[in-house]
Design a protein around this motif. Structure first.
Motif, PDB file in Angstrom:
ATOM      1  N   VAL A 138     -20.832 -39.637  61.654  1.00 14.04           N
ATOM      2  CA  VAL A 138     -20.916 -40.309  62.949  1.00 14.04           C
ATOM      3  C   VAL A 138     -22.250 -39.981  63.600  1.00 14.04           C
ATOM      4  N   GLY A 139     -22.667 -40.850  64.509  1.00 16.66           N
ATOM      5  CA  GLY A 139     -23.904 -40.652  65.256  1.00 16.66           C
ATOM      6  C   GLY A 139     -23.691 -40.956  66.723  1.00 16.66           C
ATOM      7  N   VAL A 140     -24.500 -40.373  67.591  1.00 17.78           N
ATOM      8  CA  VAL A 140     -24.351 -40.566  69.033  1.00 17.78           C
ATOM      9  C   VAL A 140     -25.725 -40.573  69.685  1.00 17.78           C
ATOM     10  N   LEU A 141     -25.884 -41.432  70.668  1.00 15.39           N
ATOM     11  CA  LEU A 141     -27.115 -41.490  71.464  1.00 15.39           C
ATOM     12  C   LEU A 141     -26.736 -41.944  72.864  1.00 15.39           C
ATOM     13  N   PHE A 142     -26.860 -41.024  73.843  1.00 13.03           N
ATOM     14  CA  PHE A 142     -26.476 -41.320  75.225  1.00 13.03           C
ATOM     15  C   PHE A 142     -25.032 -41.830  75.297  1.00 13.03           C
ATOM     16  N   GLY A 143     -24.128 -41.180  74.598  1.00 17.18           N
ATOM     17  CA  GLY A 143     -22.732 -41.595  74.611  1.00 17.18           C
ATOM     18  C   GLY A 143     -21.858 -40.501  74.055  1.00 17.18           C
ATOM     19  N   SER A 144     -20.661 -40.859  73.610  1.00 11.46           N
ATOM     20  CA  SER A 144     -19.743 -39.883  73.047  1.00 11.46           C
ATOM     21  C   SER A 144     -18.925 -40.524  71.931  1.00 11.46           C
ATOM     22  N   VAL A 145     -18.581 -39.701  70.939  1.00  8.36           N
ATOM     23  CA  VAL A 145     -17.735 -40.137  69.825  1.00  8.36           C
ATOM     24  C   VAL A 145     -16.585 -39.142  69.700  1.00  8.36           C
TER      25      VAL A 145
END
Length: 218
Positions: A138-145
């Motif tokens: 998984v990847g995240v940028l200015f967010g949430s997983v």
């Protein structure tokens, strides 16, 4: 024999014009102060044009008034360039900034960080449910997983979230040796990756719903 016509009488405008010439001659040193006073007195007492001409006959002709330079109108301002067709300007600017950030993170962590096969959150939140996979990316940028795993597995995390967090509390706790292991690879920046078991997730969602009801009742 015809009688000569009398001269037309002059007015103050003509007297003022001659007095101006006398003042100019005084300033230029062509007349002394005494000469100017005498001629100025005769100027304002003059009645005809010939009376005035006699007072300036020995002075050079006045310079023609300098013609004012023709004032050209200021150039019309150039019209603002029309924005390119498509999205509004602010959206294109924001898109450019996002693209630059995405590129920077991609260069920092590699393409898989932002092209995560199992889930990518960009300026938002996302939930990824894991079934029988042995590895999750998984990847995240200015967010949430949120990564939800079965209760009977143990999680091992890999990766880095710059200016963010990679959280795995209960799901990463040690269990029996018979537990299946899942590797969760989380990468990105300015966000969070939260790994939790299914039961933990259900409790978390229930608490959020209860708090939401309380907020609406307050």
């Amino acid at each position: 024999m015809d009688n000569p016509q009398p001269e037309i009488r002059i007015g103050d405008q003509e007297r003022r014009e001659v007095d101006d010439r006398l003042r100019a001659a005084l300033d230029e040193g062509r007349l002394t102060l005494t000469e100017y006073d005498e001629r100025a007195a005769l100027c304002w007492a003059a009645r005809t044009r010939s009376d005035l001409d006699a007072l300036v006959s020995d002075l050079p002709a006045p310079h023609p008034p300098e013609q004012e330079t023709e004032k050209l109108p200021p150039p019309a301002p150039l019209p603002a360039p029309a924005p390119a067709a498509g999205r509004p300007v602010h959206q294109r600017v924001r898109g450019g900034i996002v693209g630059a950030v995405v590129l920077g993170v991609a260069l920092l962590f590699g393409v898989p960080a932002l092209g995560a096969a199992d889930g990518m959150s960009l300026f938002g939140s996302r939930e990824v449910s894991v079934a029988d996979q042995a590895e999750v990316e998984v990847g995240v940028l200015f967010g949430s997983v949120r990564v939800v795993v079965p209760d009977d597995v143990r999680v091992r995390t890999n990766g880095t979230v710059v200016f963010g967090s990679l959280n795995c509390d209960q799901a990463c706790s040690a269990g029996t040796g018979q537990q299946r292991e899942i590797a969760v690879n989380g990468n990105g920046a300015f966000g969070s990756v939260n790994v939790m078991r299914q039961s933990e997730r259900d409790r978390h969602v229930a608490e959020e719903a209860r708090e939401d009801r309380q907020d609406r009742n307050d």
